[in-house]
Design a protein around this motif. Structure first.
Motif, short mmCIF file in Angstrom:
data_model
loop_
_atom_site.label_atom_id
_atom_site.label_comp_id
_atom_site.label_asym_id
_atom_site.label_seq_id
_atom_site.Cartn_x
_atom_site.Cartn_y
_atom_site.Cartn_z
N LEU A 43 17.56 8.07 2.11
CA LEU A 43 18.72 7.34 2.64
C LEU A 43 18.36 5.87 2.91
CD1 LEU A 43 21.47 6.97 4.18
CD2 LEU A 43 20.32 7.90 6.19
N GLY A 60 3.09 3.89 -3.12
CA GLY A 60 4.13 3.76 -4.15
C GLY A 60 5.15 4.89 -4.12
N GLY A 63 6.48 19.29 1.08
CA GLY A 63 6.16 17.86 1.13
C GLY A 63 5.91 17.46 2.57
N ARG A 105 6.72 14.82 5.39
CA ARG A 105 7.56 13.72 5.86
C ARG A 105 6.72 12.82 6.77
NH1 ARG A 105 10.24 18.68 7.38
NH2 ARG A 105 12.06 19.09 6.08
N PRO A 106 6.91 11.52 6.68
CA PRO A 106 6.18 10.64 7.60
C PRO A 106 6.88 10.55 8.95
CG PRO A 106 7.26 9.36 5.83
CD PRO A 106 7.69 10.79 5.67
N ALA A 160 0.86 -1.20 0.00
CA ALA A 160 0.00 0.00 0.00
C ALA A 160 0.88 1.23 0.00
CB ALA A 160 -0.90 -0.01 1.24
N GLY A 176 -2.24 7.88 -6.00
CA GLY A 176 -2.01 8.89 -7.04
C GLY A 176 -1.02 8.36 -8.08
N THR A 177 0.12 9.05 -8.17
CA THR A 177 1.19 8.64 -9.08
C THR A 177 2.38 8.20 -8.24
OG1 THR A 177 0.45 10.30 -10.65
CG2 THR A 177 2.68 9.46 -10.96
N ALA A 222 6.17 12.60 -0.65
CA ALA A 222 7.41 12.99 0.06
C ALA A 222 8.64 12.65 -0.78
CB ALA A 222 7.48 12.29 1.41
N MET A 259 10.56 23.73 0.42
CA MET A 259 11.79 23.73 -0.38
C MET A 259 11.61 24.73 -1.52
SD MET A 259 13.62 20.83 0.50
CE MET A 259 14.21 19.92 -0.90
C1 LIG Z 1 11.20 18.71 2.12
C2 LIG Z 1 11.70 17.32 2.35
C3 LIG Z 1 13.06 17.04 2.21
C4 LIG Z 1 13.53 15.76 2.42
N1 LIG Z 1 14.85 15.50 2.22
C5 LIG Z 1 15.33 14.24 2.41
C6 LIG Z 1 16.68 13.93 2.13
O1 LIG Z 1 17.44 14.78 1.65
N2 LIG Z 1 17.12 12.66 2.36
C7 LIG Z 1 16.30 11.68 2.84
O2 LIG Z 1 16.77 10.57 3.07
N3 LIG Z 1 14.99 11.94 3.09
C8 LIG Z 1 14.49 13.19 2.88
N4 LIG Z 1 13.18 13.47 3.12
C9 LIG Z 1 12.32 12.40 3.64
C10 LIG Z 1 11.88 11.47 2.54
O3 LIG Z 1 11.43 12.22 1.45
C11 LIG Z 1 10.76 10.55 3.06
O4 LIG Z 1 11.16 9.93 4.26
C12 LIG Z 1 10.45 9.46 2.04
O5 LIG Z 1 10.20 10.02 0.78
C13 LIG Z 1 9.26 8.65 2.49
O6 LIG Z 1 8.94 7.78 1.43
P1 LIG Z 1 7.59 6.98 1.48
O7 LIG Z 1 7.56 6.12 0.28
O8 LIG Z 1 7.42 6.36 2.81
O9 LIG Z 1 6.47 8.13 1.42
P2 LIG Z 1 5.86 8.93 0.18
O10 LIG Z 1 6.91 9.28 -0.81
O11 LIG Z 1 5.05 10.04 0.75
O12 LIG Z 1 4.93 7.87 -0.52
C14 LIG Z 1 3.75 7.39 0.09
C15 LIG Z 1 2.80 7.04 -1.04
O13 LIG Z 1 1.66 6.38 -0.52
C16 LIG Z 1 0.52 6.81 -1.27
N5 LIG Z 1 -0.65 6.53 -0.43
C17 LIG Z 1 -1.05 7.18 0.68
N6 LIG Z 1 -2.10 6.56 1.23
C18 LIG Z 1 -2.38 5.49 0.45
C19 LIG Z 1 -3.34 4.45 0.53
N7 LIG Z 1 -4.21 4.37 1.55
N8 LIG Z 1 -3.34 3.52 -0.45
C20 LIG Z 1 -2.46 3.59 -1.48
N9 LIG Z 1 -1.52 4.55 -1.59
C21 LIG Z 1 -1.46 5.47 -0.62
C22 LIG Z 1 0.79 8.28 -1.53
O14 LIG Z 1 0.03 8.74 -2.63
C23 LIG Z 1 2.29 8.26 -1.78
O15 LIG Z 1 2.61 8.12 -3.16
C24 LIG Z 1 12.66 14.74 2.84
C25 LIG Z 1 11.29 15.00 2.94
C26 LIG Z 1 10.81 16.28 2.68
C27 LIG Z 1 9.33 16.53 2.76
#
Ligand SMILES: Cc1cc2nc3c(=O)[nH]c(=O)nc-3n(C[C@H](O)[C@H](O)[C@H](O)COP(=O)(O)OP(=O)(O)OC[C@H]3O[C@@H](n4cnc5c(N)ncnc54)[C@H](O)[C@@H]3O)c2cc1C
Length: 375
Positions: A341, A15, A308, A310-311, A13, A39-40, A45, A234
């Motif tokens: 990272l 992407g 964005g 952050r979780p 769940a 979404g896409t 984040a 940003m």
């Molecule tokens: C401004 C900023 C700067 C950052 N800089 C860094 C950095 O330099 N280095 C670093 O290591 N980290 C950085 N981070 C943190 C990093 O971006 C996040 O920790 C990381 O992208 C999290 O990835 P994720 O896949 O868990 O979440 P996301 O990329 O948010 O993806 C979650 C996905 O789940 C989907 N979704 C939500 N709910 C549902 C559902 N119920 N069913 C299906 N799909 C769903 C969303 O549409 C989304 O596509 C930064 C974050 C921000 C905001």
């Protein structure tokens, strides 16, 4: 968790970088993976991030997190090389290093403490202001010293998101886009699939919650999952030729050059619920921080501003691994400021969990029920 048999059905769940990396790795290990993305892929984040890959990065606390961060950092070069075998999308991995600069004597003391903290983990060289300007001539005269961290990486996170999506698809992951997982379904004390917000269900032997800061909104979890959005703002400036080669950090300001001539300026941190909107105050803080370090940017064109989510978690650590009570439920979320990272190690460790293998790093500190115990 019990081992899943070869070809067992897994639903991921979410992407983002995390969900796509988990799905990719799980598919490579012979599991039948469907990724549901609201979404896409890669557009939340993951897209908003700065793409810094720095084990000395944002959660420099002592404890087990350092082991996780370093393992992912060291896995990165091989990870991007392997990715190149699955996709033509190049995440532009740059193992170039960074400068953390000081503008006052008090900040020089902080750099010395930083060097001591990092001893035995990564090499940090303290240099004077003039030496820093020899390395990066555009740096302000106000820089009195710097810590040069040669072993520091960065990449283009937007391209990483697309690369992971493509690689996962080519490895056989099915993408169900434009629908979201509304609930995890269980029966007889184990997971049996998910309910979709658009109607209908998908059956699976395992479900991986990788929905970033929205993870806690999925119903059917055995207990509350306190993953919350932490907004980060940003902006991007046009800077051609690039005024700096290394990434430059000072306090909460960082400047990250991209090969396409964009200079990424980050970041703020506040709680604004699920509103991923930049604000006047946020943008002004970012610009002031950037101009203090590189005064020559005053005439640079502002290309884009964004925010964005952050979780975040109550202890700033991710939630990783099998649910302690509900077989088949697995977490890969709460990566806060370190999700880019931690992408390679998360893919690897979560695939181990799905396969019923003992991960090479203990996931005990990242248990989903640790918040209940703490409260
Ligand atoms: C401004 C900023 C700067 C950052 N800089 C860094 C950095 O330099 N280095 C670093 O290591 N980290 C950085 N981070 C943190 C990093 O971006 C996040 O920790 C990381 O992208 C999290 O990835 P994720 O896949 O868990 O979440 P996301 O990329 O948010 O993806 C979650 C996905 O789940 C989907 N979704 C939500 N709910 C549902 C559902 N119920 N069913 C299906 N799909 C769903 C969303 O549409 C989304 O596509 C930064 C974050 C921000 C905001």
């Amino acid at each position: 968790m019990d081992a899943l048999s070869d070809g067992a059905r897994v639903i991921v769940a979410g992407g983002g970088a995390i969900g796509c990396a988990v799905a990719w790795e799980a598919a490579l290990r012979g599991l039948d993976v469907t990724l549901v993305e609201r979404g896409t892929p890669g557009r939340e984040a993951t897209w908003a991030s700065a793409g810094m890959i720095s084990p000395s990065g944002h959660t420099a606390e002592e404890g087990p997190f350092i082991e996780l961060a370093l393992a992912s950092f060291h896995a990165y070069p091989a990870f991007v090389e392997r990715l190149a075998g699955y996709t033509a999308e190049d995440p532009v991995f740059e193992p170039v290093g960074k400068l953390v600069v000081a503008l006052s004597e008090a900040e020089v003391g902080e750099l010395e403490a930083f060097k001591r903290e990092q001893a035995g983990r990564i090499a940090v060289e303290l240099i004077g202001g003039d030496e820093a300007r020899r390395m990066e001539p555009a740096l302000s005269d106000a820089v009195v010293a710097a810590a040069h961290v040669a072993d520091d990486y960065r990449l283009d996170n937007v391209r990483l998101g697309r690369a992971l999506w493509d690689a996962a698809a080519r490895a056989g992951v099915r993408f169900r886009l434009g629908d979201s997982v509304s609930a995890v379904l269980s029966e007889g004390g184990r997971v049996r699939g998910v309910a979709l917000a658009g109607g209908g269900e998908l059956a699976a032997e395992a479900v991986v919650v990788a929905a970033g800061c929205w993870s806690g909104g999925i119903r059917g979890l055995p207990r509350a999952l306190p993953v919350v959005p932490v907004r980060g703002q940003m902006l991007a400036l046009q800077a051609v030729p690039p005024p700096i080669r290394l990434s430059v950090h000072h306090g909460s300001t960082y400047l990250v050059p991209r090969v396409d001539g964009r200079l990424i300026v980050g970041s703020t941190r506040d709680n604004a619920g699920f509103r991923a909107t930049p604000t006047a105050g946020g943008v002004s803080t970012l610009l002031a921080g950037a101009l203090q370090l590189l005064p020559g940017l005053a005439e640079a064109r502002v290309l884009e501003v964004w925010a964005g989510l952050r979780p975040g978690t109550p202890d700033n650590l991710p939630v990783l691994g099998a649910d302690p009570e509900l077989p088949g439920l697995v977490y890969a979320t709460g990566h806060f400021r370190n999700g880019i990272l931690l992408t390679p190690i998360t893919g690897e460790l979560i695939a181990d969990v799905l396969e019923g293998r003992e991960p090479r790093i203990s996931l005990e500190p990242y248990r989903a029920d640790r918040f209940v115990e703490a409260s």
